[in-house]
Design a protein around this motif. Structure first.
Motif, short mmCIF file in Angstrom:
data_model
loop_
_atom_site.label_atom_id
_atom_site.label_comp_id
_atom_site.label_asym_id
_atom_site.label_seq_id
_atom_site.Cartn_x
_atom_site.Cartn_y
_atom_site.Cartn_z
N LYS A 122 3.36 2.08 3.36
CA LYS A 122 2.54 0.98 2.86
C LYS A 122 3.05 -0.37 3.33
O LYS A 122 2.27 -1.29 3.54
CB LYS A 122 2.50 1.02 1.32
CG LYS A 122 1.64 2.15 0.82
CD LYS A 122 1.53 2.17 -0.68
CE LYS A 122 0.60 3.29 -1.09
NZ LYS A 122 0.60 3.50 -2.53
N ARG A 127 -10.84 -6.07 5.96
CA ARG A 127 -9.86 -5.82 4.90
C ARG A 127 -10.34 -6.39 3.56
O ARG A 127 -10.24 -5.73 2.53
CB ARG A 127 -8.51 -6.43 5.28
CG ARG A 127 -7.39 -6.10 4.32
CD ARG A 127 -6.12 -6.81 4.69
NE ARG A 127 -5.57 -6.38 5.96
CZ ARG A 127 -4.95 -5.23 6.14
NH1 ARG A 127 -4.82 -4.39 5.15
NH2 ARG A 127 -4.48 -4.90 7.33
N SER A 128 -10.87 -7.59 3.62
CA SER A 128 -11.24 -8.22 2.34
C SER A 128 -12.57 -7.71 1.82
O SER A 128 -12.93 -7.97 0.67
CB SER A 128 -11.26 -9.75 2.49
OG SER A 128 -12.23 -10.10 3.43
N ARG A 155 -7.57 -0.61 -1.87
CA ARG A 155 -6.61 -1.11 -0.91
C ARG A 155 -6.26 -0.11 0.19
O ARG A 155 -6.12 -0.48 1.35
CB ARG A 155 -5.33 -1.59 -1.60
CG ARG A 155 -4.47 -2.40 -0.64
CD ARG A 155 -3.30 -3.08 -1.28
NE ARG A 155 -3.60 -3.91 -2.41
CZ ARG A 155 -4.01 -5.17 -2.32
NH1 ARG A 155 -4.19 -5.72 -1.14
NH2 ARG A 155 -4.24 -5.88 -3.39
N ASP A 170 -6.82 -0.80 4.05
CA ASP A 170 -5.72 -0.73 5.02
C ASP A 170 -6.08 0.15 6.20
O ASP A 170 -5.84 -0.20 7.36
CB ASP A 170 -4.47 -0.17 4.33
CG ASP A 170 -3.74 -1.22 3.52
OD1 ASP A 170 -3.97 -2.42 3.75
OD2 ASP A 170 -2.95 -0.84 2.64
N GLU A 204 2.51 -10.68 0.14
CA GLU A 204 1.71 -9.45 0.27
C GLU A 204 2.32 -8.32 -0.58
O GLU A 204 1.60 -7.59 -1.27
CB GLU A 204 1.68 -9.06 1.75
CG GLU A 204 0.62 -8.09 2.16
CD GLU A 204 -0.79 -8.62 2.03
OE1 GLU A 204 -1.66 -7.83 1.62
OE2 GLU A 204 -1.02 -9.80 2.32
N ARG A 221 0.58 -6.31 -3.75
CA ARG A 221 0.38 -4.88 -3.66
C ARG A 221 1.18 -4.10 -4.71
O ARG A 221 0.80 -3.00 -5.09
CB ARG A 221 0.80 -4.38 -2.26
CG ARG A 221 -0.20 -4.76 -1.20
CD ARG A 221 0.39 -4.73 0.17
NE ARG A 221 -0.63 -5.10 1.14
CZ ARG A 221 -1.30 -4.23 1.88
NH1 ARG A 221 -1.03 -2.95 1.81
NH2 ARG A 221 -2.23 -4.63 2.71
#
Lengths: 245, 53
Positions: A88, A147-148, A153, A157, A228, A232
């Protein structure tokens, strides 16, 4: 096992701490190199025999263009590592790199355009080098938008990683465009290994800027990576101890 | 000094390039710091909320 250091490094709390500790070690040398490079390039280097003082734009244009591609390569490699080994942290590196790379791609296009006006007589031509660099900006924008646009998530990714990896095709096109096609853009300045087409007092400020920009990217990446990781890992137990460096 | 600023007639091209570059360098640092500060305060607030009964 010899891989324990790797897993330790890839663990978010470790990465968070290490990135915080490394940032100034990249940032301050970067500041010194950029300051020295600008002084050398703007003051000490002699004017170019063809382009006069106008050539000095190279000291900001070439490092931006270098970063635009180097950051993209880093982002794509990180994305591939994240995709293949499901690390990740690698996706976090890719996500943190995109806005940095996009900003330097825009800067390379802008400074190139400003340089082109007096030397070529035009702000823009649709030739291979300029068009492929513009495509790089769109790739960054696409990776960030993709991504957004996905809430989950892990899926975001993976999708962003695939697009980033596919876009790598554009990097050699940008680099070799000045050889493959007729273009207004001049050939490379220093990548001719062993025989750079520049005199020493013109060359060292450019090398200082290139190294300075690279270290600068590392420093900014460290800070963005920390942000970040925090986003996360917001539900992870290590964040609940309240000991954030 | 003024001949340095004149840039052999290229002042209108050289200085905006340098200015833009310094702006992008500054923006990246500020934006990264802002992102970190924001993420940090969110994370701490969330942790505090969870710690509270």
């Amino acid at each position: 096992m010899t891989w324990t250091w790797f897993h330790k490094l890839a663990s978010p709390p470790h990465a968070y701490r290490i990135a915080g500790r490394l940032a100034p070690w990249f940032g301050w040398p970067a500041a010194v190199l950029v300051a020295a490079g600008l002084y050398g390039g703007l003051v000490l280097a002699p004017p170019d025999y063809q382009q006069g003082d106008g050539f000095r734009i190279v000291y900001v244009h070439a490092p931006s263009a270098w970063l635009s591609m180097m950051v993209y390569a880093t982002m794509a490699i990180a994305a591939a590592i994240g995709l293949v080994w499901r690390i990740k942290l690698a996706h976090a590196v890719a996500a943190a790199s995109a806005p940095i790379g996009a900003s330097f791609t825009a800067l390379a296009l802008a400074t190139g355009s400003i340089w082109g006006k007096p030397m070529w007589g035009t702000w823009w031509v649709w030739d291979a080098r300029l068009t492929s660099e513009l495509l790089l900006l769109f790739l960054y924008a696409g990776v960030m938008a993709l991504r957004s646009s996905i809430d989950d998530r892990d899926r975001a990714d993976r999708a962003a990683a695939v697009l980033a990896i596919v876009g790598v095709v554009n990097l050699p096109i940008i680099h070799y465009s000045v050889y493959w096609w007729n273009t207004l853009h001049q050939g490379s300045t220093i990548t001719k290994i062993g025989k750079p087409s520049m005199a020493g007092d013109m060359l060292w400020p450019l090398l200082a800027m290139l190294l300075g920009f690279t270290l600068y990217y590392a420093a900014v990446l460290c800070v963005r990576l920390r942000a970040e990781v925090l986003v996360r890992e917001r539900d992870a137990s290590w964040l609940r101890t309240g000991s954030l460096g | 000094m003024s001949s340095f600023l004149y840039m052999g007639g290229y002042a209108a091209y050289v200085w905006p390039s340098i200015g833009l570059t310094l702006a992008v360098l500054a923006w990246n640092v500020l934006a990264a710091r802002r992102a970190h500060v924001r993420a940090r305060s969110h994370a701490l607030a969330r942790a505090a909320r969870k710690a509270a009964p």
